[in-house]
Design an enzyme around this catalytic site. Sequence first.
Site, mmCIF file in Angstrom:
data_model
loop_
_atom_site.group_PDB
_atom_site.id
_atom_site.type_symbol
_atom_site.label_atom_id
_atom_site.label_comp_id
_atom_site.label_asym_id
_atom_site.label_seq_id
_atom_site.Cartn_x
_atom_site.Cartn_y
_atom_site.Cartn_z
ATOM 1 N N ASP A 1 20.652 -46.442 93.619
ATOM 2 C CA ASP A 1 20.319 -45.905 92.291
ATOM 3 C C ASP A 1 21.465 -45.838 91.433
ATOM 4 O O ASP A 1 22.663 -45.299 91.722
ATOM 5 C CB ASP A 1 19.772 -44.394 92.333
ATOM 6 N N HIS A 2 21.409 -46.537 90.173
ATOM 7 C CA HIS A 2 22.433 -46.411 89.254
ATOM 8 C C HIS A 2 23.584 -47.045 89.625
ATOM 9 O O HIS A 2 24.689 -46.797 89.602
ATOM 10 C CB HIS A 2 22.829 -45.184 88.773
ATOM 11 N N GLU B 1 9.830 -55.268 90.931
ATOM 12 C CA GLU B 1 11.178 -55.482 90.212
ATOM 13 C C GLU B 1 10.740 -55.418 88.972
ATOM 14 O O GLU B 1 11.658 -54.987 87.893
ATOM 15 C CB GLU B 1 11.429 -56.993 90.602
ATOM 16 N N HIS C 1 17.215 -53.705 86.362
ATOM 17 C CA HIS C 1 15.619 -53.385 86.555
ATOM 18 C C HIS C 1 15.342 -51.902 86.941
ATOM 19 O O HIS C 1 16.467 -51.312 87.483
ATOM 20 C CB HIS C 1 14.976 -54.183 87.644
#
Lengths: 134, 134, 134, 134, 134, 134
Positions: free
Chosen positions: D79-80, D126, D41
């Site tokens: 993140d990532h 989300e 997401h």
Amino acid sequence: MMEVTRRYRFCASHRLHSPQLPAEVNQQIYGKCNNSYGHGHNYEIEVTVSGPVNPQTGRVADLETLDRLVQERVIEIFDHRNLNEEVTYFQKLVPTTENLCIIIDRELRDAWPAVFPALKRVSIWETARNIFVI
Amino acid sequence: MMEVTRRYRFCASHRLHSPQLPAEVNQQIYGKCNNSYGHGHNYEIEVTVSGPVNPQTGRVADLETLDRLVQERVIEIFDHRNLNEEVTYFQKLVPTTENLCIIIDRELRDAWPAVFPALKRVSIWETARNIFVI
Amino acid sequence: MMEVTRRYRFCASHRLHSPQLPAEVNQQIYGKCNNSYGHGHNYEIEVTVSGPVNPQTGRVADLETLDRLVQERVIEIFDHRNLNEEVTYFQKLVPTTENLCIIIDRELRDAWPAVFPALKRVSIWETARNIFVI
Amino acid sequence: MMEVTRRYRFCASHRLHSPQLPAEVNQQIYGKCNNSYGHGHNYEIEVTVSGPVNPQTGRVADLETLDRLVQERVIEIFDHRNLNEEVTYFQKLVPTTENLCIIIDRELRDAWPAVFPALKRVSIWETARNIFVI
Amino acid sequence: MMEVTRRYRFCASHRLHSPQLPAEVNQQIYGKCNNSYGHGHNYEIEVTVSGPVNPQTGRVADLETLDRLVQERVIEIFDHRNLNEEVTYFQKLVPTTENLCIIIDRELRDAWPAVFPALKRVSIWETARNIFVI
Amino acid sequence: MMEVTRRYRFCASHRLHSPQLPAEVNQQIYGKCNNSYGHGHNYEIEVTVSGPVNPQTGRVADLETLDRLVQERVIEIFDHRNLNEEVTYFQKLVPTTENLCIIIDRELRDAWPAVFPALKRVSIWETARNIFVI
């Protein structure tokens, strides 16, 4: 306690007109929304539930159950409908988005599963500028 | 050459139904949009003009002039209307958003000031998911 | 009880600078927002009222009345203005969006019609990332 | 008292699966989110603080301080990332967005500066349709 | 001639890594997108068809047919998937959004009904900031 | 060939006024945008490049390179600035968004790396309603 909100959409038409009031008063209160042939909106609604996070599943509510409920009690009743002509509730009630909000809230509460987390809030975007929350 | 786009909104209701076709075919082609009492949308439209930047004013087009034109030729005709019942064009034409796009384009071209930069494109968002461009 | 929110927009410029503080402190607190010549934003505001739904009209508030009030007390004062130079309030007050929110809330309360449902909340989007609510 | 909200974004992947439950139950509870290889997401989060407006600076909170905190305690961790494989918290906890919301709230509270206005709320989108608020 | 665009959404995870290149080069090219465990996105895609408006139906294309095609050839293949592990195409191809765009375009063209208006364009929003169009 | 678009944001203030024209003409052409103290916007810009997909990397362009270029040539020059007072270009040019678009396009082309895919288009959203594309 956590709030979980899920967003749905439907399209409908309506005319704002109270049969109990004289034509001029209707015109004054509802303006161009009183136009005899009606107009319509892409309504966006948010249903918000509130409850604890289940420690085993990590979820507050089963969203598939919520989807089925909203499908049956909201989408099937209001989507692609003329609210004045096709929705029983609005035979006696002016289909303002305020009243639509009250009706959707009532429809959901009426069918709300006992085991489900509490229904906290119903919000409706009539347009991108007008938002109603019960 | 530069393109300048300005966005407008209106609300309307419509029913998709071709009187030249049998009921079952209408139902098959238009699905729930064929529902007898109609439904509605918050239409968003973009009008795009294209032209050189005037070196003195730094502008491609006078947006007040464009606003007046769109107000007269689009908003006043379509806003808070039932397209089937209240818009002359749709007495013989099914009020699909494709046809609405053609009509708005024609209305604007019809009244377009000779000195104005070229009308490049009319785009309509029927919903957040369906976009039509002529 | 229901909440009804209506959204408005205006554009303005401002410079964040407190004349009571030394230059370095201003620079440290406001960063690039302290830049001497100012910068600007497309502010989006939401005005939320709260009240019962009138059983006869199906409405919480007359939005035309609200529009006129916001036009007079907000749009005409702040739209296309330099907040520091043109808004009396900010002669002594740093035009942060927090203070802007306080001032708009005060302006609206000051002119709020006695018969109108309660003003519940004023929200300002300074950018798509920064939101202020009083 | 005023609420100030700032919005951030990160991208991550996750798989919803509880090792304590049999495969069929996982499938039933999480549906396609239980898919073995995971999915992902673009999460959007809002951090809301609440406090008085400092009369000298006209601010509720220093947003640079907040940015640094969110960078260290949220963006750098999530993140990532593959939430199941790379985030310690989710070795024993199903990485639902509910649990993600709890963890982010805890991470922020844990490092929250004593002098900072109160952390009022963490919200996560989300998807554009599913919103979680703690 | 008119363009009709319809928007769809799916969620997936991916890792950007070319097995033909050394680790450092992968790291240099793909940065944090090269992170071994992958990450994910809410992809939004737009499919644009172009054709004349059928004078009898007032439509360019039957959107139900388009929906079925996109469901079979896009949503079922990519939604809630790990692109690297579960999509055959990406066994040999780095699952950048550029390549995803090429594959979706090819999948759609491959199954495109002969009688359908031309497929004009496939667009993908990887995030709200990165858009790819073929 | 594929188009890749990346979106950026900056805030700035400006006043629309042509020193070569009399006050009344300025007022007539620019309306409230001619207001002496200026106003401002949250500008959103899109930079679109066009080129083949590199078969080895699966990418059209290195977005980090693009980010650096836009940072140096756009954000650092225009962000949190008063366009009239602080940007050399606008000493002789009215800072309309049309001229801003021309200048940004020129700045980027001027520094565009020879090996980079072609700069196809620069788009600016001055507000959510006004879009300029070169």
